[in-house]
Each structure stands twice: as C-alpha cells, then as structure tokens.
Design a protein around this motif. Structure first.
Motif, mmCIF file in Angstrom:
data_model
loop_
_atom_site.group_PDB
_atom_site.id
_atom_site.type_symbol
_atom_site.label_atom_id
_atom_site.label_comp_id
_atom_site.label_asym_id
_atom_site.label_seq_id
_atom_site.Cartn_x
_atom_site.Cartn_y
_atom_site.Cartn_z
ATOM 1 N N UNK A 140 -14.625 31.741 -6.138
ATOM 2 C CA UNK A 140 -15.962 31.852 -6.719
ATOM 3 C C UNK A 140 -16.038 33.112 -7.566
ATOM 4 N N UNK A 141 -16.550 32.947 -8.769
ATOM 5 C CA UNK A 141 -16.756 34.089 -9.655
ATOM 6 C C UNK A 141 -18.176 34.040 -10.211
ATOM 7 N N UNK A 142 -18.734 35.192 -10.459
ATOM 8 C CA UNK A 142 -20.045 35.296 -11.097
ATOM 9 C C UNK A 142 -19.994 36.377 -12.166
ATOM 10 N N UNK A 143 -20.866 36.220 -13.157
ATOM 11 C CA UNK A 143 -20.864 37.130 -14.299
ATOM 12 C C UNK A 143 -22.286 37.494 -14.704
ATOM 13 N N UNK A 144 -22.413 38.689 -15.245
ATOM 14 C CA UNK A 144 -23.664 39.057 -15.895
ATOM 15 C C UNK A 144 -23.841 38.184 -17.133
ATOM 16 N N UNK A 145 -25.073 37.861 -17.452
ATOM 17 C CA UNK A 145 -25.335 37.004 -18.614
ATOM 18 C C UNK A 145 -24.742 37.603 -19.895
ATOM 19 N N UNK A 146 -24.737 38.905 -19.968
ATOM 20 C CA UNK A 146 -24.293 39.581 -21.184
ATOM 21 C C UNK A 146 -22.792 39.432 -21.456
ATOM 22 N N UNK A 147 -22.024 39.022 -20.438
ATOM 23 C CA UNK A 147 -20.567 38.916 -20.624
ATOM 24 C C UNK A 147 -20.040 37.500 -20.406
ATOM 25 N N UNK A 148 -20.904 36.580 -20.016
ATOM 26 C CA UNK A 148 -20.460 35.200 -19.769
ATOM 27 C C UNK A 148 -19.800 34.615 -21.002
ATOM 28 N N UNK A 149 -18.658 33.978 -20.768
ATOM 29 C CA UNK A 149 -17.926 33.369 -21.873
ATOM 30 C C UNK A 149 -16.986 34.319 -22.589
ATOM 31 N N UNK A 150 -17.098 35.622 -22.296
ATOM 32 C CA UNK A 150 -16.229 36.613 -22.948
ATOM 33 C C UNK A 150 -15.314 37.331 -21.955
#
Length: 111
Positions: free
Chosen positions: A56-66
């Motif tokens: 499971x991984x989670x990301x801040x919206x500001x870095x999602x996809x990058x």
C-alpha cells in the motif's frame, strides 16, 4: 535506530532524482515508512507513505503521478523516485519510520 538519506541535489525543472534512505537498528520489514519534506518557512508535510510490505502506498495530492515510493526489505532501504520536478518541490526531504527521523537531504529544483 538510524535513518540515513541520500540522493538529493540540484536539478532543473522537469528533471528527476531518486532519494534513498537506509535504515538500521530496528526490524525494517515490519514497519511502514514515510517521506516528508519541509520547505523554507513552511511546515513539514507528508509526501509519500508505504506499508511494511510495500503493498500500500499513499501520496500527497501535489506529487501524485510524479513521485513513486518503494522499498527493498532485503536492503533495509526505502526510495523516493521523483520525476517531472517543479521549483515548488524544493525542500529538505526527510525519511521517517519507527518514530525516528533521518537528517534530511536537500532537493533544489531551479534553472
């Protein structure tokens, strides 16, 4: 317990960097790990998190996809692959886990 980050540096906008964090002093494979960052004058923020087994991984919206967080439980290492970097990604990046923090590694995105 020790967390040692590496891989920061100066990169142009649109470039890539991979951060590494080597952990020691605890059973790395049993704990979730996180990457945080702190820019000058701003609060420390969670960038990415990964569960103990990487499932499971989670990301801040500001870095999602990058950005992509990953781990190698044999090497006791967590990574942060950062692509399409922007000037607003400039910050000190910290590895966190087992209630411990690394010393941080500076990432500067500038032309």
């Amino acid at each position: 317990v020790q967390l040692v980050e590496s891989g920061g540096g100066l990169v142009q906008p649109g470039g890539s960097l991979r951060l590494s964090c080597v952990a020691s002093g605890f059973t790395f494979s049993r704990y979730a790990m996180n990457w945080y960052r702190q820019a000058p004058g701003k609060e420390r923020e969670l960038v990415a998190a990964i569960s103990y087994n990487g499932g499971t991984t989670t990301y801040a919206d500001s870095v999602k996809g990058r950005f992509t967080i990953s781990r190698d439980n044999v090497k006791n290492t967590v990574y942060l692959q950062m692509n399409s970097l922007k000037p607003e990604d400039t910050a000190v990046y910290y590895c966190n886990g087992y209630n411990s923090w690394g010393q941080g590694t500076q990432v500067t995105v500038s032309s």
